[in-house]
Design a protein around this motif. Structure first.
Motif, PDB file in Angstrom:
ATOM      1  N   GLU A  59       7.367 -13.700   6.910  1.00  0.00           N
ATOM      2  CA  GLU A  59       8.453 -12.805   6.513  1.00  0.00           C
ATOM      3  C   GLU A  59       9.433 -13.500   5.575  1.00  0.00           C
ATOM      4  O   GLU A  59      10.036 -12.873   4.708  1.00  0.00           O
ATOM      5  CB  GLU A  59       9.180 -12.299   7.760  1.00  0.00           C
ATOM      6  N   LYS A  60       9.588 -14.814   5.733  1.00  0.00           N
ATOM      7  CA  LYS A  60      10.488 -15.547   4.843  1.00  0.00           C
ATOM      8  C   LYS A  60      10.016 -15.435   3.402  1.00  0.00           C
ATOM      9  O   LYS A  60      10.817 -15.313   2.474  1.00  0.00           O
ATOM     10  CB  LYS A  60      10.559 -17.021   5.267  1.00  0.00           C
ATOM     11  N   ASN A  61       8.707 -15.454   3.223  1.00  0.00           N
ATOM     12  CA  ASN A  61       8.134 -15.303   1.889  1.00  0.00           C
ATOM     13  C   ASN A  61       8.490 -13.946   1.306  1.00  0.00           C
ATOM     14  O   ASN A  61       8.825 -13.824   0.117  1.00  0.00           O
ATOM     15  CB  ASN A  61       6.610 -15.479   1.970  1.00  0.00           C
ATOM     16  N   ASP A  62       8.454 -12.910   2.142  1.00  0.00           N
ATOM     17  CA  ASP A  62       8.848 -11.563   1.700  1.00  0.00           C
ATOM     18  C   ASP A  62      10.309 -11.549   1.237  1.00  0.00           C
ATOM     19  O   ASP A  62      10.648 -10.921   0.232  1.00  0.00           O
ATOM     20  CB  ASP A  62       8.683 -10.558   2.847  1.00  0.00           C
ATOM     21  N   ASN A  63      11.163 -12.246   1.978  1.00  0.00           N
ATOM     22  CA  ASN A  63      12.580 -12.282   1.611  1.00  0.00           C
ATOM     23  C   ASN A  63      12.785 -12.898   0.234  1.00  0.00           C
ATOM     24  O   ASN A  63      13.619 -12.434  -0.549  1.00  0.00           O
ATOM     25  CB  ASN A  63      13.374 -13.077   2.661  1.00  0.00           C
ATOM     26  N   TRP A  64      12.032 -13.953  -0.076  1.00  0.00           N
ATOM     27  CA  TRP A  64      12.182 -14.593  -1.376  1.00  0.00           C
ATOM     28  C   TRP A  64      11.650 -13.697  -2.491  1.00  0.00           C
ATOM     29  O   TRP A  64      12.245 -13.642  -3.580  1.00  0.00           O
ATOM     30  CB  TRP A  64      11.474 -15.950  -1.399  1.00  0.00           C
ATOM     31  N   ILE A  65      10.555 -12.997  -2.247  1.00  0.00           N
ATOM     32  CA  ILE A  65      10.024 -12.064  -3.255  1.00  0.00           C
ATOM     33  C   ILE A  65      11.056 -10.968  -3.526  1.00  0.00           C
ATOM     34  O   ILE A  65      11.345 -10.619  -4.684  1.00  0.00           O
ATOM     35  CB  ILE A  65       8.693 -11.444  -2.781  1.00  0.00           C
ATOM     36  N   PHE A  66      11.633 -10.418  -2.450  1.00  0.00           N
ATOM     37  CA  PHE A  66      12.643  -9.380  -2.603  1.00  0.00           C
ATOM     38  C   PHE A  66      13.871  -9.918  -3.347  1.00  0.00           C
ATOM     39  O   PHE A  66      14.407  -9.272  -4.269  1.00  0.00           O
ATOM     40  CB  PHE A  66      13.056  -8.858  -1.221  1.00  0.00           C
ATOM     41  N   SER A  67      14.301 -11.113  -2.987  1.00  0.00           N
ATOM     42  CA  SER A  67      15.482 -11.716  -3.620  1.00  0.00           C
ATOM     43  C   SER A  67      15.235 -11.976  -5.106  1.00  0.00           C
ATOM     44  O   SER A  67      16.126 -11.742  -5.946  1.00  0.00           O
ATOM     45  CB  SER A  67      15.853 -13.019  -2.915  1.00  0.00           C
TER      46      SER A  67
ATOM     47  N   VAL B 165      10.631  -4.791 -19.592  1.00  0.00           N
ATOM     48  CA  VAL B 165       9.890  -5.754 -18.765  1.00  0.00           C
ATOM     49  C   VAL B 165       9.710  -5.137 -17.381  1.00  0.00           C
ATOM     50  O   VAL B 165      10.691  -4.877 -16.673  1.00  0.00           O
ATOM     51  CB  VAL B 165      10.628  -7.102 -18.666  1.00  0.00           C
ATOM     52  N   LEU B 166       8.473  -4.897 -17.004  1.00  0.00           N
ATOM     53  CA  LEU B 166       8.141  -4.297 -15.715  1.00  0.00           C
ATOM     54  C   LEU B 166       7.661  -5.387 -14.769  1.00  0.00           C
ATOM     55  O   LEU B 166       6.753  -6.153 -15.106  1.00  0.00           O
ATOM     56  CB  LEU B 166       7.065  -3.231 -15.900  1.00  0.00           C
ATOM     57  N   LEU B 167       8.285  -5.466 -13.608  1.00  0.00           N
ATOM     58  CA  LEU B 167       7.908  -6.468 -12.604  1.00  0.00           C
ATOM     59  C   LEU B 167       7.364  -5.759 -11.368  1.00  0.00           C
ATOM     60  O   LEU B 167       8.073  -4.994 -10.717  1.00  0.00           O
ATOM     61  CB  LEU B 167       9.118  -7.330 -12.221  1.00  0.00           C
ATOM     62  N   ASP B 168       6.116  -6.001 -11.082  1.00  0.00           N
ATOM     63  CA  ASP B 168       5.462  -5.424  -9.904  1.00  0.00           C
ATOM     64  C   ASP B 168       5.343  -6.524  -8.857  1.00  0.00           C
ATOM     65  O   ASP B 168       4.723  -7.563  -9.103  1.00  0.00           O
ATOM     66  CB  ASP B 168       4.081  -4.881 -10.293  1.00  0.00           C
ATOM     67  N   THR B 169       5.935  -6.303  -7.694  1.00  0.00           N
ATOM     68  CA  THR B 169       5.955  -7.346  -6.664  1.00  0.00           C
ATOM     69  C   THR B 169       4.900  -7.074  -5.603  1.00  0.00           C
ATOM     70  O   THR B 169       4.501  -5.930  -5.378  1.00  0.00           O
ATOM     71  CB  THR B 169       7.332  -7.419  -5.979  1.00  0.00           C
ATOM     72  N   GLU B 170       4.493  -8.134  -4.937  1.00  0.00           N
ATOM     73  CA  GLU B 170       3.528  -7.961  -3.857  1.00  0.00           C
ATOM     74  C   GLU B 170       4.157  -7.160  -2.719  1.00  0.00           C
ATOM     75  O   GLU B 170       5.376  -7.199  -2.498  1.00  0.00           O
ATOM     76  CB  GLU B 170       3.023  -9.306  -3.351  1.00  0.00           C
ATOM     77  N   GLY B 171       3.338  -6.431  -2.011  1.00  0.00           N
ATOM     78  CA  GLY B 171       3.825  -5.568  -0.940  1.00  0.00           C
ATOM     79  C   GLY B 171       4.508  -6.341   0.169  1.00  0.00           C
ATOM     80  O   GLY B 171       4.019  -7.379   0.620  1.00  0.00           O
ATOM     81  N   LEU B 172       5.643  -5.832   0.593  1.00  0.00           N
ATOM     82  CA  LEU B 172       6.354  -6.462   1.701  1.00  0.00           C
ATOM     83  C   LEU B 172       5.698  -6.065   3.016  1.00  0.00           C
ATOM     84  O   LEU B 172       5.139  -4.978   3.145  1.00  0.00           O
ATOM     85  CB  LEU B 172       7.818  -6.003   1.700  1.00  0.00           C
TER      86      LEU B 172
ATOM     87  N   ARG C 110       0.824  -1.216   0.000  1.00  0.00           N
ATOM     88  CA  ARG C 110       0.000   0.000   0.000  1.00  0.00           C
ATOM     89  C   ARG C 110       0.858   1.267   0.000  1.00  0.00           C
ATOM     90  O   ARG C 110       0.574   2.222   0.716  1.00  0.00           O
ATOM     91  CB  ARG C 110      -0.963   0.037   1.193  1.00  0.00           C
ATOM     92  N   THR C 111       1.946   1.260  -0.782  1.00  0.00           N
ATOM     93  CA  THR C 111       2.753   2.477  -0.899  1.00  0.00           C
ATOM     94  C   THR C 111       2.745   3.030  -2.320  1.00  0.00           C
ATOM     95  O   THR C 111       3.527   3.925  -2.628  1.00  0.00           O
ATOM     96  CB  THR C 111       4.214   2.199  -0.471  1.00  0.00           C
TER      97      THR C 111
END
Length: 618
Positions: free
Chosen positions: A103-111, A88-95, A42-43
């Protein structure tokens, strides 16, 4: 793509690549600039990505406290500035989504965003303060989720990650401060660098304060910052997808334009080791490789991914080159070719193009295993085409002989030649038919061989006609027998000469095949070497800048510790420059020795080739 599609699905805490998205990428052969946006939920991340796509709608926006984007969504659009590139635009789910609770899932999305992108955009709200940097703790855990080398040493971390990580852009939304320090105006970039300054203390609190800052400084270069005022009032914010630029604050519109212009002009093509340019197809394979590693409980390793991709892409490059060669030869060769040279010239053009396709789509073929396989494959294809050309020539020649010599065959059958003076008539008819056959086009490369075989079969008939011709004396008959032998010898020589011309041309083709492959290989190796040296330079300059910044900020100990890393980088660059001649020489020897097994025509000349090509490059 008319609209975004999910690339990596996040369902119940499990990541999966979406087959439809991978299929789309596999058909995308253009090089790609990959921009990924990450940040707390939500940013307003998705709004920025829609702006980059030039659309008001696309990536889902929302006006509630729930995160709209799940997993990683992809939107491929034509790059507005780089010709023959796809953005190529990649929009990731909000951390930090409270509903996700993992939180581990967030780390993998960020990685994954770091691994797949060439420019990483981190989006946050308000200001870049210690709180904002603490929320970016994912950057401090990257080394736990990404490895550069399978046998990586701790001391190599900073420079090795810096070598492969994307450039970094921090976008600060709803920014209300004045950009100044001690009453002096500063740029947004200076604002970011000021926020990344380290503390000089050694307490746990100081170490915790410095950790995210050190990681950003060590892992990402170059870095940029853009600040945005609030785009509109609260009511309008809930209808962002419906608003035009005219409905938004002018300052925000101008800031968004500056951000987009920066991305379009500064975001680089996605590359792998030694500057290998990534295509859509390679990006799809990367996504599958990284997600597969994560799902199996492994840590994604950049070197291992490159090795795995090399096997896939190099095999694919061989098949693409073969297909191009096959299609080109099918389109341009009309069987039978009049001469071997005519076929050879088409082969040379299509082989050169096929080798270029392989060279441009293969990588990390360090022992030339795949290029040698390509040489063998194309030689086999050429041999098949030559064999077909021989058969088509034989058929054409036999057909022409059947037509041209038909009157002679008829006279033989009805006994017209078995009369006094018949042998002379037979010889005249044979001579006229032979002359007519030789004046015909479309016979191909076996013209004399097929004629010689046909006339050889007629020898016994000619002897019978000669014996039956009572108008000839015994001496005249002996003279005619000698004349027949001379003509047969002449035809045999013409047939042999015809085949020698073909064989000599085939040997020349093999020599040219070797030279073409070596020439393109040397060009590729030279380009790879330049890319590797440029890569060393970029990392070295970034570390020298960081060392200089540390010295200016009073961190003498840290700066001196960094000197060893800088010396290592300088040594690696020097080693890269020194090894080039010997590396190329080894490659030439490898190609020449192995190629001689299936290109015997090059064997006597291989040794001199190494000297020729090395002298060209050095």
């Amino acid at each position: 793509m008319d609209s975004p599609m999910c690339l990596v699905e996040n369902a119940d805490g499990e990541l999966h690549v979406v087959p439809g998205a991978i299929e789309y990428l596999m058909g995308l052969n253009q090089q790609v600039v990959v921009v990924a946006v990450v940040g707390l939920y939500r940013t307003g991340k998705s709004y920025l990505m829609n702006k980059l796509a030039g659309k008001r709608q696309g990536f889902a926006l929302g006006a509630t406290i729930q995160s709209k984007t799940k997993g990683i969504w992809m939107w491929c659009v034509p790059h507005p500035e780089k010709r023959d590139h796809t953005l190529v635009l990649l929009d990731t789910e909000g951390l930090g989504d409270v509903e996700k609770g993992d939180e581990k899932n967030d780390n993998w999305i960020f990685s994954l965003a770091v691994l797949l992108s060439s420019t990483l955009v981190y989006n946050s709200m308000g200001t870049i303060d210690n709180n904002a940097l603490e929320k970016l703790h994912y950057v401090t855990e990257l080394t736990e989720h990404i490895k550069v080398k399978s046998n990586q040493r701790d001391g190599e971390e900073s420079s090795e990650y810096l070598r492969y990580f994307p450039s970094f852009v921090w976008t600060v939304r709803d920014f209300t401060l004045t950009l100044e320090v001690d009453g002096r105006p500063i740029t947004a970039n200076e604002y970011l660098e000021n926020a990344l300054k380290l503390r000089t203390g050694h307490s746990k609190k100081d170490q915790a304060y410095n950790l995210p800052r050190s990681c950003l400084r060590n892992y990402f270069s170059p870095r940029w910052c853009f600040v945005f005022e609030r785009p509109a009032s609260g009511d309008k914010m809930r209808r962002m997808e419906e608003l035009t630029d005219a409905d938004l604050e002018p300052a925000f519109v101008e800031q968004a334009k500056e951000f987009c212009d920066h991305v379009f002009n500064e975001a680089k093509t996605k590359t792998l080791k030694q500057g290998l340019k990534v295509t859509g197809r390679l990006l799809g394979n990367l996504a599958e490789t990284y997600v597969s590693a994560i799902r199996s409980g492994q840590i994604p390793c950049l070197d291992n991914a490159v090795l795995a991709l090399a096997q896939i892409e190099n095999s694919s490059a061989i098949e693409r080159a073969r297909a191009h060669y096959q299609k080109g030869m099918a389109d341009w060769v009309a069987y039978p070719t009049e001469t071997q040279e005519e076929l050879s010239e088409v082969h040379a053009v299509m082989e050169k193009e096929a080798v270029a396709i392989f060279i441009n789509n293969s990588f990390k073929d360090e022992d030339q295993k795949y290029q040698l396989e390509l040489m063998k494959v194309l030689q086999e294809e050429y041999e098949k085409i030559c064999e077909r050309n021989y058969k088509e020539s034989q058929k054409a020649c036999e057909s022409k002989i059947q037509c041209i010599f038909a009157p002679l065959e008829e006279k033989i059958r009805d006994g017209s030649y078995m009369t006094p003076g018949g042998y002379k008539e037979y010889c005249n008819d044979l001579k006229l038919a032979t002359s007519e056959y030789r004046s015909e086009g479309g016979r191909g490369v076996k013209a004399e061989e097929v004629l010689n075989e046909y006339l050889g079969r007629k020898a016994s008939i000619g002897e019978a006609i000669l014996s039956a011709d009572q108008s000839l004396t015994e001496a005249e008959q002996r003279a005619e027998v000698e004349q027949v032998k001379r003509e047969a010898s002449e035809r045999e020589n013409r047939a042999m000469e015809e085949q020698l011309v073909v064989q000599e041309r085939l040997r020349a083709d093999q020599q040219r095949t070797y030279e073409e492959n070596v020439n393109q290989l040397m060009e590729r190796m030279e380009r790879d070497s330049r890319n590797a040296i440029a890569e060393h330079d970029r990392v070295l300059q970034a570390r020298l800048k960081e060392q200089n910044d540390l010295l200016r900020q009073g961190f003498d100990d840290r700066a001196h510790q960094m000197q060893r890393e800088i010396d290592t980088l300088k040594g690696a660059k020097a080693q890269e420059e020194e090894k080039k001649p010997s590396f190329m020489s080894t490659a030439l020897d490898t190609v020449g020795t192995a190629a001689a097994l299936f290109l015997p025509g090059i064997l006597p000349k291989v040794g001199g080739m190494a000297v020729k090509w090395l002298s060209k490059w050095f």
